[in-house]
Motif scaffolding. Structure first.
Motif, mmCIF file in Angstrom:
data_model
loop_
_atom_site.group_PDB
_atom_site.id
_atom_site.type_symbol
_atom_site.label_atom_id
_atom_site.label_comp_id
_atom_site.label_asym_id
_atom_site.label_seq_id
_atom_site.Cartn_x
_atom_site.Cartn_y
_atom_site.Cartn_z
ATOM 1 N N GLU A 46 -2.598 0.270 -11.364
ATOM 2 C CA GLU A 46 -2.160 -0.891 -10.543
ATOM 3 C C GLU A 46 -2.728 -0.786 -8.921
ATOM 4 O O GLU A 46 -2.740 0.187 -8.469
ATOM 5 C CB GLU A 46 -0.595 -0.951 -10.545
ATOM 6 N N ALA A 62 0.142 -4.368 -2.247
ATOM 7 C CA ALA A 62 0.992 -4.949 -3.254
ATOM 8 C C ALA A 62 2.228 -5.047 -2.533
ATOM 9 O O ALA A 62 2.612 -4.263 -1.621
ATOM 10 C CB ALA A 62 0.990 -3.676 -4.198
ATOM 11 N N ASP A 63 3.151 -5.910 -3.031
ATOM 12 C CA ASP A 63 4.538 -6.182 -2.485
ATOM 13 C C ASP A 63 5.340 -5.054 -2.456
ATOM 14 O O ASP A 63 6.104 -4.602 -1.333
ATOM 15 C CB ASP A 63 5.043 -7.055 -3.380
ATOM 16 N N SER A 64 4.976 -4.137 -3.503
ATOM 17 C CA SER A 64 5.995 -2.864 -3.359
ATOM 18 C C SER A 64 5.604 -1.867 -2.534
ATOM 19 O O SER A 64 6.583 -1.024 -2.190
ATOM 20 C CB SER A 64 5.804 -2.205 -5.017
ATOM 21 N N VAL A 65 4.621 -1.888 -1.762
ATOM 22 C CA VAL A 65 4.403 -0.987 -0.826
ATOM 23 C C VAL A 65 4.056 -1.354 0.970
ATOM 24 O O VAL A 65 4.089 -0.824 1.685
ATOM 25 C CB VAL A 65 3.035 -0.176 -0.982
ATOM 26 N N LYS A 66 4.326 -2.788 0.944
ATOM 27 C CA LYS A 66 4.295 -3.383 2.238
ATOM 28 C C LYS A 66 5.193 -2.902 3.249
ATOM 29 O O LYS A 66 6.299 -2.798 2.883
ATOM 30 C CB LYS A 66 4.491 -4.952 2.068
ATOM 31 N N LYS A 88 8.837 6.853 -2.390
ATOM 32 C CA LYS A 88 9.913 7.085 -3.498
ATOM 33 C C LYS A 88 9.467 7.930 -4.782
ATOM 34 O O LYS A 88 8.205 7.987 -4.982
ATOM 35 C CB LYS A 88 10.058 5.578 -3.696
ATOM 36 N N GLU A 90 9.091 6.721 -7.699
ATOM 37 C CA GLU A 90 8.539 5.912 -8.345
ATOM 38 C C GLU A 90 7.009 5.597 -7.902
ATOM 39 O O GLU A 90 6.164 5.154 -8.665
ATOM 40 C CB GLU A 90 8.990 4.419 -8.433
ATOM 41 N N ASN A 91 6.687 6.450 -6.810
ATOM 42 C CA ASN A 91 5.398 6.280 -6.262
ATOM 43 C C ASN A 91 4.681 7.427 -6.776
ATOM 44 O O ASN A 91 3.354 7.549 -6.510
ATOM 45 C CB ASN A 91 5.147 6.613 -4.688
#
Length: 124
Positions: A46, A62-66, A88, A90-91
């Motif tokens: 991703e 990506a929105d998840s890391v902004k 996190k 999940e990273n």
């Protein structure tokens, strides 16, 4: 021969920080946009971040890391970086850098050369 070599991965606690580096060789680094991707076990690769090729380099995330990750490049050192803060669990993934000649894209298949990846593990 184009080579991209990532480094800086490792084990970090949740909430911690890590900086990844990707050293490029084999062609004119400043002519290429660079991207970071990641792949967790059992998941598809991703998009994480992208930086345009030169000038006033524009960045995309990506929105998840902004707000937590920052991509940057040093054309004099042929190196692109990914600063990761407030990490996190999940990273956790293998992180890859890749280069691409063109405009911004988050599609992995649009990138040309890839590094071998560096493992990042975030413990809870």
């Amino acid at each position: 021969q184009v080579q991209l070599v990532e480094s800086g991965g490792g084990l970090v606690q949740a909430g911690g920080s890590l900086r990844l580096s990707c050293a490029a060789s084999g062609r004119t680094f400043s002519n290429y946009a660079m991207g970071w991707f990641r792949q967790a076990p059992g998941k598809e690769r991703e998009f994480v971040a992208h930086i345009t090729w030169s000038g006033g380099s524009s960045t995309y995330y990506a929105d998840s890391v902004k707000g937590r990750f920052t991509i940057s490049r040093d054309n004099a050192k042929n190196t692109v970086y990914l600063q990761k803060n407030k990490m996190k669990p999940e990273n956790t993934a293998v992180y890859y850098c890749a280069d691409q000649r063109g405009g911004y894209t988050d599609r992995a298949r649009s990138y040309d050369y890839w590094g071998q990846g560096t493992q990042v593990t975030v413990s809870s």
